[in-house]
Design a protein around this motif. Structure first.
Motif, PDB file in Angstrom:
ATOM      1  N   PRO A 101       6.509  41.890  49.886  1.00 49.91           N
ATOM      2  CA  PRO A 101       5.773  41.226  50.972  1.00 49.91           C
ATOM      3  C   PRO A 101       6.049  41.778  52.357  1.00 49.91           C
ATOM      4  O   PRO A 101       5.176  41.736  53.223  1.00 49.91           O
ATOM      5  N   SER A 102       7.244  42.326  52.580  1.00 50.61           N
ATOM      6  CA  SER A 102       7.591  42.810  53.920  1.00 50.61           C
ATOM      7  C   SER A 102       7.078  44.217  54.211  1.00 50.61           C
ATOM      8  O   SER A 102       7.225  44.709  55.333  1.00 50.61           O
ATOM      9  N   ASP A 103       6.451  44.865  53.239  1.00 46.35           N
ATOM     10  CA  ASP A 103       5.899  46.196  53.467  1.00 46.35           C
ATOM     11  C   ASP A 103       4.800  46.150  54.525  1.00 46.35           C
ATOM     12  O   ASP A 103       3.958  45.247  54.532  1.00 46.35           O
ATOM     13  N   ILE A 104       4.795  47.148  55.395  1.00 45.60           N
ATOM     14  CA  ILE A 104       3.856  47.195  56.510  1.00 45.60           C
ATOM     15  C   ILE A 104       2.567  47.909  56.104  1.00 45.60           C
ATOM     16  O   ILE A 104       2.597  48.953  55.452  1.00 45.60           O
TER      17      ILE A 104
ATOM     18  N   THR B 269       2.250  42.843  57.729  1.00 48.20           N
ATOM     19  CA  THR B 269       2.885  42.962  56.421  1.00 48.20           C
ATOM     20  C   THR B 269       1.902  42.540  55.337  1.00 48.20           C
ATOM     21  O   THR B 269       0.941  41.809  55.599  1.00 48.20           O
TER      22      THR B 269
ATOM     23  N   GLY C 225       2.593  40.466  53.083  1.00 51.42           N
ATOM     24  CA  GLY C 225       2.769  39.023  52.955  1.00 51.42           C
ATOM     25  C   GLY C 225       1.901  38.216  53.903  1.00 51.42           C
ATOM     26  O   GLY C 225       1.476  37.106  53.573  1.00 51.42           O
ATOM     27  N   GLN C 226       1.598  38.761  55.074  1.00 47.36           N
ATOM     28  CA  GLN C 226       0.776  38.047  56.040  1.00 47.36           C
ATOM     29  C   GLN C 226      -0.692  37.937  55.614  1.00 47.36           C
ATOM     30  O   GLN C 226      -1.438  37.157  56.197  1.00 47.36           O
TER      31      GLN C 226
END
Length: 383
Positions: free
Chosen positions: A349-352, A363, A365-366
């Motif tokens: 999820p934190s991957d940009i 991210t 996740g967003q």
């Protein structure tokens, strides 16, 4: 590649069993007629709106945007959307040092060109394109004063015996369309080994018939060099009927037990048997039902105005699938490179995901929840 389940506010604790979604049984006739996809869309919409009503994320019943199928938008709203896109085509590019980028619209071609190896047949395919449509919506609002939403094109309403792509309200060349088919060009095929459509030349009429494509094609020695030419379309009802009918659309949802399989069927990803059986797939079918230049260019197809309606429907299918079983479908599957070439780690999820210089990066996740409020806050209306 495995699906990755992770915790977000409101989801189940790890290992806790969730009730199976209550999805009705449909007859083949109900699937082919569109009844099934309308019913699934209604259920998903109601489930999502119920989540909005309870949300503390900032996405509320007062602020949530409702995206509609093009033919369900008012004529006034269709006109406003056209004019906002045409306005964006007149705004200066934000890309510096790229010869072919002459407008803010061209920026979308540049972005898609650079991101293509990472956002197709990868973990970010659905989420990157989801956010891209949101970024376009913000540009239309911030730069051109548009107050509506981006729309979507339900391909199956214009093929599979229900109509034709050429007479679709989106492509019929009328004042309230996004322009017509291209002029008829005689040739043996439509490229990529596919049968030709009914056009192939410059747009004949309607909005965007005077639009200039400035970048590409991808086969050029320097695809980013300034190369002005008319936009061409090669509408193809036969291809739509075989790959993007209401049956195809509904099967994507009903035959996908997890995100891994959903992505494979949507894209026809041959790494999975389900993807092989999907053939051209709804993703390819929607793109090549439009085809032409730049619509048939894998790298620069985002310069075709119809691109965003097509990907709006891909996102809508994902929205429906997610909201039929929300507790279990907040997932990521795959890596951050196309076909995992070169090999990269499983996405998290934190991957940009990148959108600069058009918009800020976000991210993965967003973008998983369309009503998450950070920043997404929209739903798809049943048609």
């Amino acid at each position: 590649m495995r699906s990755l389940q992770f915790l977000v506010a409101g989801t189940l604790l790890a290992g806790q069993a969730a009730a199976a979604p209550q999805i009705p049984n449909f007859t083949q006739q109900q699937i082919d007629s569109g009844y099934a996809i309308r019913e699934l869309s209604r259920i998903a919409y109601e489930n999502a709106m119920a989540r909005v009503a309870k949300s503390t994320s900032g996405c509320t019943l007062e602020t949530v945007r409702v995206r509609k199928e093009w033919r369900n938008m008012t004529l006034t709203d269709r006109k406003a959307y056209q004019e906002a896109v045409q306005c964006l085509m007149q705004k200066p590019s934000r890309n510096k040092g790229i010869d072919g980028a002459r407008s803010a619209w061209d920026d979308y071609g540049v972005l898609h060109y650079f991101q293509t190896p990472y956002v197709h047949n990868s973990a970010t395919f659905l989420y990157w394109h989801r956010h891209l449509n949101w970024v376009l919506e913000q540009d239309l609002r911030d730069l051109c004063g548009y107050t509506g939403t981006v729309s979507f094109w339900e391909w199956g309403l214009d093929c599979g015996g229900l109509g034709t792509v050429e007479t679709s309200p989106l492509f019929d060349g009328s004042e309230y369309s996004i322009g017509s088919n291209g002029a008829k060009v005689s040739r043996p095929g439509g490229g990529f080994g596919m049968p030709a459509g009914t056009g192939g030349g410059c747009l004949l009429s309607g909005p965007f018939s005077n639009f200039t494509v400035n970048l590409g094609p991808n086969t050029a020695r320097n695809p980013l060099k300034y190369n002005p030419r008319c936009i061409k379309r090669d509408l193809n009802t036969n291809l739509c009927s075989s790959a993007a009918s209401l049956r195809n659309t509904t099967d994507v949802i009903l035959l996908s037990p997890n995100l891994e399989i959903f992505q494979a069927i949507v894209q026809g990803d041959t790494r999975w048997p389900e993807g092989v059986r999907a053939g051209m797939s709804v993703h390819g079918g929607g793109h090549f039902s439009i085809s032409g230049d730049p619509g048939g260019d894998f790298y620069f197809s985002s310069l075709e105005p119809g691109f965003y309606f097509h990907h709006g429907n891909i996102d809508r299918l994902h929205f429906i699938w997610q909201n039929l079983d929300w507790e279990n479908r907040q997932t990521i599957s795959g890596t951050n490179t196309m076909f995992n070439r070169p090999p990269t780690p499983e996405a998290v999820p934190s991957d940009i995901m990148g959108y600069e210089p058009i918009n800020r990066n976000v991210t993965i996740g967003q973008t998983i929840d369309t009503v998450g409020g950070t920043p997404l806050c929209y739903v798809y209306a049943p048609w």
